[in-house]
Enzyme design. Structure first.
Site: not given
Ligand code: NAD
Ligand code: DAU
Length: 349
Positions: A131-133, A156, A160
Site C-alpha cells: 500500500t501507499d500508506e 495497519y 504493511k
C-alpha cells in the site's frame, strides 16, 4: 504450465486478481489461499469457481504448517500475496491481529516459498502487494514515488511496512526473486462496506448518516479495482526482480468532495430530489493519526511497464454504484451479524 498461488483471493482486490489471472492464463493453475475472515467471501468468485484450473485452499497464513502443506501439494512457481488485515480503523482497535497476519503471515509465506524453492529460484517469483500508506502522509504538495522514505503512521501501515521490509530482506539475504507494488485507494465491486465508498453507498440505501471523519478535508488518490488488478498482472509479467512499483489513479480527491459527488450520483440513480443524500452527511470524531494526504506518482508503471489506468473516476464510480444497486443481497449478507457490532463500536463512541 505454471502454478500461481494467490493469497487473499476471496477478498476485494484478490477476487478481481484471481478472475483476471484465470482469464489471462487459462492453461495455468490458479490456487487461491484464503482463510475467509469477515472480509473474505467466496460469493465474490461464484462466477469462476467452476473452472477446472481454479483451486481454493482454506488456509490461514498464520499457520505455517498448513501453509507448508499447501506448498508441498501444489508446488507453486509464483506467489502473489494479497492476504491481509486491511482496514485502518480496525488496526487502531486491534493492532496485534495486524502484526499476526500482515507481518507473521507474510514471513510464514516467505519461509514456505524459500523452502519450496530451495533447489533453485529459477523461474520463481514472490510478488508482494502493498500500500501507499507505508510512506506516511503528504503535505499540500508532492507525490509518493518509489524513492519516498517509509514513514507509516497507523498500526495497519506499520504492519504493511514491516512486511515490505521482510520481502526486500529475503531478496537481499537469500536472493529470493521478489517484486513489490504500493498502490493507492481502491474502489469498485465487492469492497467490504467498512471502507469509505461502499460504506457511504450502503448508508444512503439504508437512510443512515454518512460519517465524515474530522473536517473531511483529507485527500486520497482513487483507483478502480480492475485497474489495480491489471497493474498487478502487468507487474507479474514485466516487473524487474527486486524492484518496487507505485500504482495510482492520478485521481486525487478530498473526502468531502468525493462524498458530495457520490451523494449526487446516488440521488440520480435512486430518482431522489438532488440534495437528498447530502442531508445525511454527519461530521464525526476524527480518526486518530489520520494521514492528511496520499497521492501517487505512477510514472514508473507507465514509462517502464506501459501500464496506465483505464477508468476515469466518473466511469469507475458509475460502475461501482450500479454493482452495489444490483447486488443488494451481497450487501445484506455481509452487513448482517458481526458487521453490526463492528459498526456500533466504530461509530457510536
Ligand atoms: P480485504 O480485506 O478485502 O481482503 C483480504 C483478504 O485476505 C480476505 O479474503 C481475507 O479473508 C484474507 N485474509 C485475511 N487474513 C488472512 C489470513 N490470516 N490468512 C489467510 N487469508 C487471510 O483486502 P483488500 O482491500 O482486497 O486488500 C488486499 C491487499 O491489497 C492487502 O494486502 C492490502 O494491504 C492491499 N492494498 C489494498 C488497498 C485498498 O485500497 N483496499 C490499496 C493498496 C493495497
Ligand atoms: O491508500 C491505500 C489504502 O487505502 C489501503 O492500503 C487500505 O487497505 C484501504 O483501507 C485504504 O485506506 P484508507 O484509510 O485511506 O481508506 P478508508 O476507506 O478507510 O478511508 C478513506 C478516507 O475516508 C480516509 O481519509 C478516512 C475517511 N473516512 C473513512 C471512513 C470509513 C471517513 O471520513 N469516514 C468513514 O466512515
Amino acid at each position: 504450465m505454471k502454478t500461481i498461488l494467490i493469497t487473499g483471493g476471496a477478498g476485494f482486490i484478490g477476487s478481481h486478481v484471481v478472475r483476471l489471472f484465470l482469464k489471462k492464463y487459462p492453461t495455468d493453475i490458479i490456487v487461491n489461499v484464503d482463510c475467509l475472515t469477515y472480509a473474505g467471501n467466496l460469493e465474490n468468485l461464484s462466477d469462476i469457481d467452476h473452472l477446472s484450473n481454479y483451486i481454493f485452499e482454506k488456509v490461514d497464513i498464520r499457520d505455517s504448517l498448513s501453509l507448508n502443506q499447501v506448498f508441498e501439494k501444489h508446488n507453486p512457481d509464483t506467489i502473489i500475496h494479497l492476504a491481509a488485515e486491511s482496514h485502518v480503523d480496525r488496526s487502531i482497535s486491534n493492532p496485534m491481529e495486524f502484526v499476526e497476519t500482515n507481518v507473521v503471515g507474510a514471513v510464514n509465506l516467505l519461509n514456505s516459498a524459500k523452502n519450496s524453492w530451495k533447489e533453485s529460484f529459477e523461474g520463481k517469483l514472490f510478488y508482494h502487494v502493498s500500500t501507499d500508506e507505508v510512506f506516511g502522509a503528504l503535505g499540500a504538495d508532492g507525490l509518493f514515488t518509489e524513492e519516498t522514505p517509509y514513514s507509516p503512521n497507523s498500526p495497519y501501515s506499520a504492519s504493511k511496512a514491516a512486511s515490505d521490509h521482510f520481502v526486500r530482506a529475503y531478496h537481499e539475504t537469500y536472493g529470493m526473486p521478489i517484486v513489490i507494488s504500493n498502490c493507492s485507494n481502491n474502489y469498485g465491486p465487492n469492497q467490504f462496506p467498512e471502507k469509505l465508498i461502499p460504506l457511504m453507498i450502503s448508508n444512503i440505501l439504508n437512510g443512515k448518516n454518512l460519517p465524515v471523519y474530522g473536517d473531511g478535508k483529507y485527500t486520497r488518490d482513487w483507483l478502480y479495482v480492475e485497474d489495480h488488478a491489471s497493474a498487478i498482472e502487468t507487474v507479474y509479467r514485466k516487473g524487474v526482480i527486486g524492484e518496487t512499483y507505485c500504482i495510482g489513479g492520478w485521481n486525487e480527491l478530498q473526502n468531502i468532495d468525493l462524498i458530495h459527488k457520490l451523494c449526487d450520483l446516488m440521488d440520480k440513480k435512486l430518482s431522489l430530489e438532488l440534495g437528498t443524500s447530502r442531508k445525511l452527511i454527519a461530521f464525526v470524531k476524527d480518526r486518530p493519526g489520520h494521514d492528511k494526504r496520499y497521492a501517487i506518482d505512477a510514472r514508473k508503471m507507465e514509462n517502464d511497464l506501459g501500464w496506465k489506468p483505464k477508468e476515469s473516476f466518473e466511469s469507475g464510480m458509475k460502475k461501482t454504484i450500479d454493482w452495489y444497486l444490483n447486488n443488494q443481497d451481497w450487501l445484506k449478507n455481509v452487513t448482517s451479524g458481526a458487521y453490526q457490532s463492528y459498526y456500533s463500536k466504530q461509530y457510536k463512541k
